[in-house]
Motif scaffolding. Structure first.
Motif, short mmCIF file in Angstrom:
data_model
loop_
_atom_site.label_atom_id
_atom_site.label_comp_id
_atom_site.label_asym_id
_atom_site.label_seq_id
_atom_site.Cartn_x
_atom_site.Cartn_y
_atom_site.Cartn_z
N CYS B 101 15.96 78.18 54.95
CA CYS B 101 14.54 78.48 54.94
C CYS B 101 14.07 78.60 53.50
N ASP B 102 12.73 78.66 53.33
CA ASP B 102 12.17 78.74 52.00
C ASP B 102 12.35 80.15 51.45
N MET B 103 12.85 80.24 50.23
CA MET B 103 12.93 81.55 49.59
C MET B 103 12.32 81.43 48.21
N THR B 104 11.98 82.57 47.62
CA THR B 104 11.48 82.54 46.24
C THR B 104 12.62 82.10 45.31
N GLU B 105 12.24 81.65 44.12
CA GLU B 105 13.23 81.08 43.22
C GLU B 105 14.32 82.08 42.86
N ALA B 106 13.90 83.33 42.58
CA ALA B 106 14.88 84.35 42.19
C ALA B 106 15.87 84.60 43.32
N LYS B 107 15.35 84.73 44.55
CA LYS B 107 16.25 85.03 45.65
C LYS B 107 17.17 83.85 45.91
N ARG B 108 16.63 82.63 45.74
CA ARG B 108 17.48 81.47 46.02
C ARG B 108 18.64 81.41 45.04
#
Lengths: 323, 135, 100
Positions: B101-108
């Protein structure tokens, strides 16, 4: 070859043994030296392979790839699938057998079942007049068979004592400190907000089941279990520090030992008034009211408190090693 | 009069069972765990409310229907919290969430390198404090 | 057919459908590759069992079965709360053990 040796080598059993051990068939027409040389050559081949295997280079192997190759070579995967299928079939057969067996029993509650004899009739007819309860099961376990219930409550007490002996950690023990509470997720706002509403609901429902032991199914054990569940929910939502403000070790000791001691005193009184037509001073009251049926209501409350403490104690001991 | 009550109860119970069948089908159709949880939450709230409302209509307004209302109230408070906690568990445990799923850049980036986001934030805060103290 | 028969048929149909759905949820609980799948399937099975008990309470005309249904709801909610705590702890402990 000499004749005795040739006769020996051409025996069926010797040739069969050679065949099983995987040695090649050597003709017996050759001379003895040639025969010995060929046997030596075979054994030498075997020894060379063994020596190479024992002194093989010690490479870092991948145990999972090895296991997979082993499974494929020896057919373990096929065996595993067959095993799962046969286990399933066996379970279905056992279930079918048991259901077929149950179909032969008499219908539930039919009048001509062997369990409807004069024993149960006597209890059903005289039960309400003797004990004053509406729910006959509570009358059985707390009046006619009161000592069995007393023993069961003792069993709960002893079980908790045993678990405390094994798991109780006192004070600051650095090596054996459990790290379960450190690894918990952070306290959750949603759970806390909902728990503020739900925990009182659960506790009130537990008290309702407790007090209605003699009127509808319920009583001490189930009501106590629900109250213990309410305490566990509070602990899971708010943590050990906040729970420790009203339920610490001192409170737990007083509640548990006190309730069992009071129960013992009441049972001792019932021991004298239960038989030989000695009347008990506690009246039976009107059938169907809350305050009725003599000493059953206090006993239910005490058993409920005991069971609630037991449930919460098991949870706390396994999570933290203390209260 | 009685026949209207029966038809209303039958409609409500049938609606509840239909929602439960849809939720069960959803459990098998989706590929990822979070989607399957979405389908299961359907059954926990809507399906049981329709079925229990049908039973309330079928038995009239007395103590029994009050108990059924109490069950509905309890479940409507408790089931969304269960779904929330399970989603929290899934996000913590799943190591391939950045592919699903889509996550924010930092979390990814944190998921790819198997680092905990809260620890990274703590390290950053310490570095900022040291820089402010140094100045 | 009279109304009592109709109600009886309606309740029995509801119980049969719910039992079939219960079986399918059990398949998902066995098959699910993740841990969360299994807890979700068990929660859903608990909800369906609550529905079956409530229908039975009206069918047999015994009102104390609703107490049983309410207890079931409480216990299944409590199970989800405690299981998620324990599994998060187990996962974090495995990570710490791996790092050390």
């Amino acid at each position: 070859m000499s004749k005795p040796r040739k006769d020996y080598e051409e025996l069926k059993s010797v040739r069969f043994r050679r065949f099983i051990q995987g040695e090649r068939e050597i003709s017996t027409e050759v001379s003895m030296e040639e025969f010995q040389r060929q046997m030596d050559k075979e054994h030498e081949e075997d020894e060379r392979l063994t020596y190479n295997y024992l002194n093989r280079p010690n490479v870092e192997m991948d145990p999972q790839a090895d296991a997979k190759r082993f499974a494929e070579i020896t057919g373990m995967k096929r065996f595993h699938k067959v095993y799962v299928f046969m286990a399933f079939v066996l379970c279905i057969c056992i279930i079918g057998l048991l259901i077929y067996n149950v179909a032969y029993m008499p219908n539930y509650g039919s009048a001509d079942a062997p369990t409807n004899n004069e024993v149960s009739e006597k209890y059903l007819e005289d039960g309400q007049a003797d004990t004053g309860v509406v729910n006959m099961v509570t009358g059985m376990i707390l009046q006619y068979r009161a000592f069995d219930t007393f023993g069961e409550t003792h069993v709960l007490f002893i079980a908790t004592c045993a678990v405390m002996i094994l798991l109780f950690l006192k004070g600051k023990d650095e090596e054996n400190a459990p790290h379960d509470p450190e690894l918990d997720p952070e306290p959750d706002m949603i759970l806390q907000t909902v728990a503020r509403f739900l925990v009182p609901l659960v506790m009130i429902f537990g008290i309702y089941i407790l007090l209605n032991g003699h009127l509808s199914p319920g009583g001490g054990f189930s009501g106590g279990a629900v109250m213990g569940a309410g305490l566990i929910l509070y602990n899971a939502a708010f943590g050990f520090t906040k729970t420790g403000r009203f339920f610490n070790e001192k409170v737990y000791d007083i509640l548990k030992v006190g309730s069992l001691a009071l129960y013992a005193m009441i049972i001792t009184y019932c021991l004298f008034t239960g038989a030989n037509d000695i009347a008990s001073i506690v009246p039976l009251g009107k059938v169907g009211a809350i305050l009725s049926s003599g000493l059953i209501l206090p006993i239910n409350i005490l058993v409920g408190v005991e069971v609630a403490c037991t449930m919460y104690a098991f949870y706390a001991l396994f999570r933290k090693g203390g209260f | 009069m009685e026949i209207f009550r029966f038809i209303l109860a039958a409609l409500l119970i049938a609606g509840g069972l239909f929602v439960a069948i849809v939720a069960c089908k959803g459990m098998f159709k989706f590929r990822f765990v979070l989607n399957r949880m979405h389908a299961a939450a359907l059954c926990d709230t809507l399906s049981i409310m329709l079925v229990l409302m049908g039973l309330v209509v079928a038995c009239g307004f007395n103590l029994v229907s009050l108990k059924l209302f109490l069950i509905i109230v309890f479940l409507w408070f408790a089931s969304p919290v269960s779904s929330h906690l399970l989603a929290l568990l899934e996000v913590t445990i799943n190591e391939h969430l950045h592919e699903q799923c889509d996550m924010t850049e930092a979390k990814r980036l944190c998921k790819e390198k198997q680092v905990d986001l809260s620890e990274v934030k703590k390290d950053l805060a310490e570095e900022e404090k040291e820089a402010a103290n140094g100045k | 057919m009279n109304l009592a028969n109709a109600y009886h048929v309606l309740y029995i149909a509801a119980i049969i459908v719910l039992t079939l759905l219960l079986f399918f949820c059990l398949i998902r609980a066995i098959k699910g590759p993740e841990v969360t799948d299994r807890i979700v399937a068990t929660n859903m099975m608990g909800t369906m069992i609550i529905m079956i008990i409530c229908v039975l309470a009206l069918m047999l005309d015994e009102s104390y079965l609703l107490d049983v249904a309410l207890i079931y709801a409480m216990i299944s909610f409590l199970a989800v709360v405690v299981l998620t705590k324990v599994y998060t702890g187990v996962y974090k402990e495995k990570k710490q053990g791996g790092k050390k």
